[in-house]
Design a protein around this motif. Structure first.
Motif, mmCIF file in Angstrom:
data_model
loop_
_atom_site.group_PDB
_atom_site.id
_atom_site.type_symbol
_atom_site.label_atom_id
_atom_site.label_comp_id
_atom_site.label_asym_id
_atom_site.label_seq_id
_atom_site.Cartn_x
_atom_site.Cartn_y
_atom_site.Cartn_z
ATOM 1 N N VAL A 173 0.718 -1.153 0.058
ATOM 2 C CA VAL A 173 -0.051 -0.053 -0.030
ATOM 3 C C VAL A 173 0.894 1.277 -0.058
ATOM 4 C CG1 VAL A 173 -0.284 -0.202 2.459
ATOM 5 C CG2 VAL A 173 -2.051 1.102 1.091
ATOM 6 N N ASP A 174 0.553 2.126 -1.068
ATOM 7 C CA ASP A 174 1.392 3.349 -1.106
ATOM 8 C C ASP A 174 1.024 4.508 -0.598
ATOM 9 O OD1 ASP A 174 3.710 4.732 -2.592
ATOM 10 O OD2 ASP A 174 2.273 5.183 -4.041
ATOM 11 N N THR A 175 1.104 4.590 0.815
ATOM 12 C CA THR A 175 0.595 5.765 1.621
ATOM 13 C C THR A 175 1.059 5.735 3.021
ATOM 14 O OG1 THR A 175 -1.525 6.585 2.673
ATOM 15 C CG2 THR A 175 -1.131 4.177 2.908
ATOM 16 N N ALA A 176 1.107 7.097 3.752
ATOM 17 C CA ALA A 176 1.459 6.906 5.085
ATOM 18 C C ALA A 176 0.508 7.317 6.150
ATOM 19 C CB ALA A 176 2.732 8.199 5.008
ATOM 20 N N ASP A 177 -0.835 7.082 5.713
ATOM 21 C CA ASP A 177 -1.983 7.406 6.411
ATOM 22 C C ASP A 177 -2.344 6.400 7.220
ATOM 23 O OD1 ASP A 177 -4.691 7.202 6.989
ATOM 24 O OD2 ASP A 177 -5.257 8.881 5.578
ATOM 25 N N LEU A 178 -1.845 6.104 8.328
ATOM 26 C CA LEU A 178 -2.275 5.019 9.260
ATOM 27 C C LEU A 178 -3.564 4.377 9.419
ATOM 28 C CD1 LEU A 178 0.199 6.413 12.436
ATOM 29 C CD2 LEU A 178 0.532 4.658 10.519
ATOM 30 N N ASP A 179 -4.623 5.284 9.357
ATOM 31 C CA ASP A 179 -5.854 4.492 9.211
ATOM 32 C C ASP A 179 -6.177 3.795 8.351
ATOM 33 O OD1 ASP A 179 -6.586 5.695 11.768
ATOM 34 O OD2 ASP A 179 -7.296 7.628 10.794
ATOM 35 N N VAL A 190 5.728 -6.885 -7.436
ATOM 36 C CA VAL A 190 4.891 -6.134 -6.680
ATOM 37 C C VAL A 190 4.318 -5.119 -7.325
ATOM 38 C CG1 VAL A 190 5.262 -4.629 -4.561
ATOM 39 C CG2 VAL A 190 7.024 -6.222 -5.009
ATOM 40 N N ALA A 191 3.140 -4.543 -6.822
ATOM 41 C CA ALA A 191 2.344 -3.501 -7.305
ATOM 42 C C ALA A 191 2.221 -2.743 -6.100
ATOM 43 C CB ALA A 191 1.036 -3.471 -8.011
ATOM 44 N N THR A 192 2.590 -1.362 -5.945
ATOM 45 C CA THR A 192 2.550 -0.532 -4.693
ATOM 46 C C THR A 192 1.479 0.320 -5.198
ATOM 47 O OG1 THR A 192 3.225 0.627 -2.847
ATOM 48 C CG2 THR A 192 4.146 1.435 -5.216
ATOM 49 N N ILE A 193 0.103 0.310 -4.509
ATOM 50 C CA ILE A 193 -1.223 0.670 -4.894
ATOM 51 C C ILE A 193 -1.727 1.752 -3.673
ATOM 52 C CG2 ILE A 193 -3.463 -0.022 -5.877
ATOM 53 C CD1 ILE A 193 -2.373 -2.690 -6.002
ATOM 54 N N PRO A 194 -2.219 2.906 -4.248
ATOM 55 C CA PRO A 194 -2.750 3.870 -3.107
ATOM 56 C C PRO A 194 -4.044 3.249 -2.686
ATOM 57 C CG PRO A 194 -2.389 4.888 -5.374
ATOM 58 C CD PRO A 194 -2.220 3.679 -5.434
ATOM 59 N N PRO A 195 -4.490 3.640 -1.520
ATOM 60 C CA PRO A 195 -5.679 3.043 -0.844
ATOM 61 C C PRO A 195 -6.958 3.024 -1.534
ATOM 62 C CG PRO A 195 -4.193 4.093 0.762
ATOM 63 C CD PRO A 195 -3.714 4.375 -0.422
ATOM 64 N N ALA A 196 -6.995 4.303 -2.190
ATOM 65 C CA ALA A 196 -8.323 4.414 -3.211
ATOM 66 C C ALA A 196 -8.323 3.501 -4.111
ATOM 67 C CB ALA A 196 -8.429 5.978 -3.681
ATOM 68 N N VAL A 197 -7.283 3.158 -4.722
ATOM 69 C CA VAL A 197 -7.305 2.232 -5.961
ATOM 70 C C VAL A 197 -7.384 0.902 -5.593
ATOM 71 C CG1 VAL A 197 -5.882 1.238 -7.929
ATOM 72 C CG2 VAL A 197 -5.922 3.599 -7.258
ATOM 73 N N ILE A 198 -6.987 0.496 -4.087
ATOM 74 C CA ILE A 198 -7.214 -0.749 -3.872
ATOM 75 C C ILE A 198 -8.751 -1.090 -3.262
ATOM 76 C CG2 ILE A 198 -6.812 -2.416 -1.691
ATOM 77 C CD1 ILE A 198 -4.001 -1.200 -1.509
ATOM 78 N N LYS A 199 -9.198 -0.070 -2.926
ATOM 79 C CA LYS A 199 -10.796 -0.026 -2.582
ATOM 80 C C LYS A 199 -11.693 -0.154 -3.873
ATOM 81 C CE LYS A 199 -10.280 2.171 1.813
ATOM 82 N NZ LYS A 199 -10.534 3.407 2.692
ATOM 83 N N LYS A 200 -11.077 0.498 -4.825
ATOM 84 C CA LYS A 200 -11.904 0.265 -6.218
ATOM 85 C C LYS A 200 -11.744 -1.059 -6.605
ATOM 86 C CE LYS A 200 -11.702 4.997 -8.060
ATOM 87 N NZ LYS A 200 -10.523 5.649 -8.665
ATOM 88 N N MET A 201 -10.539 -1.989 -6.459
ATOM 89 C CA MET A 201 -10.317 -3.169 -6.945
ATOM 90 C C MET A 201 -11.262 -4.137 -6.237
ATOM 91 S SD MET A 201 -6.240 -3.270 -6.490
ATOM 92 C CE MET A 201 -6.008 -5.105 -6.855
#
Ligand code: E4P
Length: 229
Positions: free
Chosen positions: A20-26, A196-207
């Motif tokens: 996951v490509d983010t530093a957003d802990l939640d 590996v794919a490093t993916i922003p949270p919004a895209v993982i949620k769309k998947m």
């Protein structure tokens, strides 16, 4: 060909990893709870966006995800990068040090590879850059697909080239498809055999979503009510 690929992947236990490509802990916490996150990538922009201190973020990420966590250096000379990388690597066994793709970065990667410090060469925009990073001993290279697409190029083209080149020579360097903008990028990365794919949270949620899945669940639940009790 398909059977060969399948046997090879099964034998080596190879499955494209999802970071996951983010530093957003939640977001990291939520997505890790789905059981599909293998690691995390951050960069100075993502850390700044989180509004928290670097230490606060990394301490927490290590508690949530037990896998490779990429943290980026901000030095520009090889000497500065190596010094920072050693400090970062000392924080936790899962640290992967992100080094920018420059000549100084290559020198740093060479030194760090001899010390078994894991590196992720970032801001890669061509197959030649990936080739040099692999030769220097990088653990990972991160081609930035979305940023190339933004410039009117076909970003995924370089992933295809890197997969071929690394395959030709048996480089152990793993390919992280980065700067992913939408779910199709993830499918393309997996079809090309990226590690590996490093993916922003919004895209993982769309998947995870499909409108037909939602409609199907709704219909099953409605029909279940009609079953005689
Ligand atoms: C990868 O490690 C980078 O953090 C990231 O994928 C950059 O993506 P962007 O182009 O959306 O900033």
């Amino acid at each position: 060909m398909l059977i060969n690929n399948l046997l090879f992947s099964t034998f080596w236990g190879l499955v494209m990893k999802i970071f996951v490509d983010t530093a957003d802990l939640d977001e990291i916490r939520e997505l890790a709870s789905w059981g599909v996150i293998d690691g995390v990538t951050t960069n100075p922009t993502l850390i700044a966006k989180s509004g928290r201190s670097f230490k606060e973020i990394v301490d927490e990420i290590f508690k949530i995800v037990d896998g490779p966590i990429s943290l980026e250096v901000v030095g520009t000379t090889a000497e500065e990068m190596v010094k920072e990388a050693r400090q970062l690597a000392g924080i936790h066994r899962n640290v992967v040090v992100k080094i920018p793709m420059t000549a100084e970065g290559l020198k740093a990667v060479k030194t760090l590879s001899k010390e078994d410090v894991k590196t992720n060469v970032t801001l890669v925009f061509s197959a030649n850059q990936a080739l040099l990073a692999a030769k220097a001993g990088a653990t990972y290279v991160s081609p930035f697909i979305g940023r190339l697409d933004d410039m009117g190029h076909e970003g995924m083209q370089i992933v295809e080239e890197i997969v071929d080149i690394f395959g030709n020579y048996g480089f152990k360097t793993q390919i992280i498809v980065a700067s992913i903008r939408h779910p199709v990028h993830v499918v393309q990365a997996a079809r090309l055999g990226a590690d590996v794919a490093t993916i922003p949270p919004a895209v993982i949620k769309k998947m995870v979503k499909h409108s037909l899945t939602d409609v199907g669940i709704q219909r099953f639940l409605e029909d279940w009510k009609k079953v005689p009790k």
